[in-house]
Design a protein around this motif. Sequence first.
Motif, PDB file in Angstrom:
ATOM      1  N   ILE A 160       0.835  -1.200   0.000  1.00  0.00           N
ATOM      2  CA  ILE A 160       0.000   0.000   0.000  1.00  0.00           C
ATOM      3  C   ILE A 160       0.872   1.253   0.000  1.00  0.00           C
ATOM      4  O   ILE A 160       0.605   2.211  -0.741  1.00  0.00           O
ATOM      5  CB  ILE A 160      -0.967  -0.006   1.202  1.00  0.00           C
ATOM      6  CG1 ILE A 160      -2.017  -1.099   1.013  1.00  0.00           C
ATOM      7  CG2 ILE A 160      -1.625   1.350   1.388  1.00  0.00           C
ATOM      8  CD1 ILE A 160      -2.869  -1.343   2.237  1.00  0.00           C
ATOM      9  N   VAL A 161       1.925   1.262   0.796  1.00  0.00           N
ATOM     10  CA  VAL A 161       2.815   2.422   0.854  1.00  0.00           C
ATOM     11  C   VAL A 161       3.490   2.641  -0.494  1.00  0.00           C
ATOM     12  O   VAL A 161       3.606   3.781  -0.961  1.00  0.00           O
ATOM     13  CB  VAL A 161       3.859   2.250   1.980  1.00  0.00           C
ATOM     14  CG1 VAL A 161       4.966   3.275   1.867  1.00  0.00           C
ATOM     15  CG2 VAL A 161       3.184   2.345   3.335  1.00  0.00           C
ATOM     16  N   LYS A 162       3.909   1.569  -1.156  1.00  0.00           N
ATOM     17  CA  LYS A 162       4.525   1.707  -2.477  1.00  0.00           C
ATOM     18  C   LYS A 162       3.534   2.270  -3.492  1.00  0.00           C
ATOM     19  O   LYS A 162       3.880   3.140  -4.288  1.00  0.00           O
ATOM     20  CB  LYS A 162       5.049   0.354  -2.963  1.00  0.00           C
ATOM     21  CG  LYS A 162       6.299  -0.096  -2.259  1.00  0.00           C
ATOM     22  CD  LYS A 162       6.736  -1.461  -2.753  1.00  0.00           C
ATOM     23  CE  LYS A 162       7.903  -1.975  -1.950  1.00  0.00           C
ATOM     24  NZ  LYS A 162       8.311  -3.327  -2.357  1.00  0.00           N
ATOM     25  N   LEU A 188       3.904   5.844  -5.400  1.00  0.00           N
ATOM     26  CA  LEU A 188       3.958   5.949  -6.855  1.00  0.00           C
ATOM     27  C   LEU A 188       2.826   6.833  -7.388  1.00  0.00           C
ATOM     28  O   LEU A 188       3.018   7.560  -8.369  1.00  0.00           O
ATOM     29  CB  LEU A 188       3.889   4.560  -7.488  1.00  0.00           C
ATOM     30  CG  LEU A 188       5.137   3.689  -7.298  1.00  0.00           C
ATOM     31  CD1 LEU A 188       4.888   2.294  -7.847  1.00  0.00           C
ATOM     32  CD2 LEU A 188       6.350   4.323  -7.961  1.00  0.00           C
ATOM     33  N   ASN A 189       1.664   6.778  -6.784  1.00  0.00           N
ATOM     34  CA  ASN A 189       0.534   7.601  -7.233  1.00  0.00           C
ATOM     35  C   ASN A 189       0.719   9.072  -6.892  1.00  0.00           C
ATOM     36  O   ASN A 189       0.186   9.939  -7.566  1.00  0.00           O
ATOM     37  CB  ASN A 189      -0.776   7.092  -6.634  1.00  0.00           C
ATOM     38  CG  ASN A 189      -1.199   5.775  -7.231  1.00  0.00           C
ATOM     39  OD1 ASN A 189      -0.769   5.410  -8.325  1.00  0.00           O
ATOM     40  ND2 ASN A 189      -2.021   5.050  -6.504  1.00  0.00           N
TER      41      ASN A 189
END
Length: 116
Positions: free
Chosen positions: A98-100, A104-105
């Motif tokens: 989720i953190v990645k 990225l978003n």
Amino acid sequence: MFIYSIIFPILAIIVIGILFLRLRRGKTSLSSFVVWTVVLIFVILFSVFPDASLVFARAFGITRGLDFLIIAALVLIFYLGAKLYYKLDHLQDDVNKIVKEVALNNEITLDDEENK
């Protein structure tokens, strides 16, 4: 009659009732309910009939009933610890994913910061 032979069955019945309510509300799985109910039934059995632990102990080749209860409790604790570690490991993997995705978003480049 010992005090634990009165208190433990009452507490175990209360906990089984709470587990049943959690099962009906969908907060506990059926397998978890069954496992804890079986454990609590054994608590009731061994507190009301302490000599019953001798029968189980002899079936497993252990000489004393108390030794069997201690070993069974340790096995249950190790099982629950391993299960908890497994769930925690999967939870950590999910958080990392989720953190990645969020990173990225919401990617901010240095050019974007300089233009502000």
